[in-house]
Enzyme design. Structure first.
Site, mmCIF file in Angstrom:
data_model
loop_
_atom_site.group_PDB
_atom_site.id
_atom_site.type_symbol
_atom_site.label_atom_id
_atom_site.label_comp_id
_atom_site.label_asym_id
_atom_site.label_seq_id
_atom_site.Cartn_x
_atom_site.Cartn_y
_atom_site.Cartn_z
ATOM 1 N N HIS A 112 0.819 -1.221 0.000
ATOM 2 C CA HIS A 112 0.000 0.000 0.000
ATOM 3 C C HIS A 112 0.852 1.271 0.000
ATOM 4 O O HIS A 112 0.317 2.360 -0.232
ATOM 5 C CB HIS A 112 -0.931 0.034 1.212
ATOM 6 C CG HIS A 112 -1.990 -1.019 1.198
ATOM 7 N ND1 HIS A 112 -2.915 -1.128 0.169
ATOM 8 C CD2 HIS A 112 -2.286 -2.021 2.065
ATOM 9 C CE1 HIS A 112 -3.725 -2.153 0.423
ATOM 10 N NE2 HIS A 112 -3.364 -2.718 1.558
ATOM 11 N N ASP A 138 -2.644 -10.352 -2.670
ATOM 12 C CA ASP A 138 -3.236 -9.945 -1.390
ATOM 13 C C ASP A 138 -4.718 -9.614 -1.617
ATOM 14 O O ASP A 138 -5.110 -9.187 -2.702
ATOM 15 C CB ASP A 138 -2.476 -8.712 -0.881
ATOM 16 C CG ASP A 138 -2.873 -8.269 0.510
ATOM 17 O OD1 ASP A 138 -2.156 -8.606 1.462
ATOM 18 O OD2 ASP A 138 -3.912 -7.575 0.653
ATOM 19 N N HIS A 178 -6.288 -7.125 -0.641
ATOM 20 C CA HIS A 178 -6.471 -5.693 -0.910
ATOM 21 C C HIS A 178 -5.702 -5.265 -2.158
ATOM 22 O O HIS A 178 -4.649 -5.819 -2.469
ATOM 23 C CB HIS A 178 -5.958 -4.860 0.268
ATOM 24 C CG HIS A 178 -6.604 -5.182 1.578
ATOM 25 N ND1 HIS A 178 -6.068 -6.084 2.479
ATOM 26 C CD2 HIS A 178 -7.759 -4.732 2.137
ATOM 27 C CE1 HIS A 178 -6.852 -6.166 3.545
ATOM 28 N NE2 HIS A 178 -7.890 -5.370 3.368
ATOM 29 N N ASP A 212 -4.689 -12.857 3.040
ATOM 30 C CA ASP A 212 -5.914 -12.385 3.697
ATOM 31 C C ASP A 212 -7.158 -12.711 2.856
ATOM 32 O O ASP A 212 -8.265 -12.290 3.192
ATOM 33 C CB ASP A 212 -5.834 -10.894 4.082
ATOM 34 C CG ASP A 212 -5.072 -10.036 3.104
ATOM 35 O OD1 ASP A 212 -4.723 -10.513 2.015
ATOM 36 O OD2 ASP A 212 -4.818 -8.850 3.432
#
Ligand code: SP5
Ligand code: ZN
Length: 345
Positions: A157, A193, A195, A282
């Protein structure tokens, strides 16, 4: 497979705003302890520590101003009379000229985009050590073929000049740049991931020598909220070199694997000669902050599918927050990859 570690990762554990309160972050030291335990339990890999990073490896992916900010943020926070973790509470809002303020609290807002991420006394050192391990893993793929950077905090991120999403230094981006500097012509970053990998997308958005592809939860309903839509395809010479594959809430392995096939075809078509896998798990069905429904039995097949690209591959640890299952799921991807490589399929 070589496993590159960041032995002092436990010195960083930030706080985040969750359900209206400041709590200890889901992104905790126990995560990596679990991954290490799971890998050692199955006798997987040879462990080596990261080496101090060459500052050039950082300046390739982050601005000097941002790195200087991160390096000094905590002492400045204390010098300004604050206690606890350094956290922003004000961000440049829409329609303002985003000028960079002088005060530490203002600069925390300028250099971050989310309230899930705080700077502790050791955050900078630990984040740099993680990037060092990721860069070392990337370098070692030249002779080893593959390596895993077992690091935290995660990185995908972190943009060129902002932290957020538990990430400060973009480990996967630094690894990709290292592969280029070591002689690769075009590198792919495959982000699995849950996200969107907004930071990696940001860093390479106007470039065609690093192709970025992310499979993630539809940002209209999930963090990072403002990035990760399918229409974000790159700009300038990077036009067409970014592929986002947003998936709906509740996505299971069948739909997720179709997205992976699309991603692998995209990377194959781009003729990349090295790969970084931003490895978040995740996507697991019981992850406490996510809503995909992959099971532990699904992860080895993901590793095996990635192996079919048949290029030097650096895995870099990203997210995954059900600590008890994290080791099993990461070990699943890596052992599935290795088994497929060994079998030559
Ligand atoms: C690297 C990585 O996986 N970063 C993720 C950062 C997510 N931070 C925002 C957390 C928001 C939690 N929302 C929880 C909803 C629970 N139902
Ligand atoms: Zn994640």
């Amino acid at each position: 497979m070589l496993v590159v570690t960041s032995p002092d990762h436990g010195r960083h554990h930030g706080s985040e705003i969750y359900n209206g309160a400041v709590v200890r972050s889901f992104e905790c030291p126990e995560r990596i302890a679990q991954v290490e335990r799971a890998l050692r339990d199955i006798g997987f890999g040879r462990f080596i520590a990261g080496k101090p990073i060459n500052p050039r490896d950082l300046l390739n992916v982050h601005s000097r101003q941002y790195l200087d900010f991160l390096a000094t943020a905590y002492p400045r926070w204390q010098a300004a009379g604050h206690t606890g973790d350094a956290m922003a509470h004000t961000w440049p809002a829409r329609a303002v000229d985003s000028r960079r303020p002088n005060g530490i609290v203002g600069q925390l807002g300028f250099h971050s985009f989310a309230a899930d991420c705080a700077i502790t006394p050791n955050t900078f050192d630990v984040a740099i050590a993680g990037a060092s391990a990721a860069v070392r893993a990337a370098s070692l793929t030249r002779t080893e073929g593959q390596a895993f950077a077992m690091v935290r905090p995660p990185g995908h991120h972190a943009t060129r000049d902002q932290f957020g999403g538990y990430c400060y230094i973009n480990n996967s981006a630094a690894a990709a740049q290292r592969l280029l500097d070591d002689g690769a012509h075009r590198v792919a970053v495959l982000d699995v991931d849950y996200h969107h990998g907004n930071g990696t997308q940001d860093i390479f958005y106007a470039r065609s020598d690093v192709v970025t592809c992310s499979i993630h939860a539809d940002p209209s309903g999930q963090f990072p909220w403002f990035f990760g839509y399918a229409e974000e395809t790159g700009v300038e010479s990077g036009e067409g070199a970014n592929l986002n594959l947003p998936l709906p809430r509740g996505t299971g392995i069948a739909q997720w694997r179709r997205a992976l096939d699309t991603a692998l075809a995209f990377i194959d078509t781009a003729q990349c000669d090295a790969l970084v896998v931003a490895l978040g798990v995740d996507t697991f069905e019981h992850d406490p902050i996510s809503d995909f429904t992959l099971s532990s039995a699904d992860y080895p097949g993901i590793g095996a599918a990635i192996a079919q690209l048949a290029v030097p591959t650096a895995f870099v640890m990203e997210g995954g927050y059900l600590t008890d299952a994290l080791g099993r799921n990461v070990a699943g991807v890596l052992s599935g990859f290795e088994a497929a490589r060994t079998a030559g399929v």
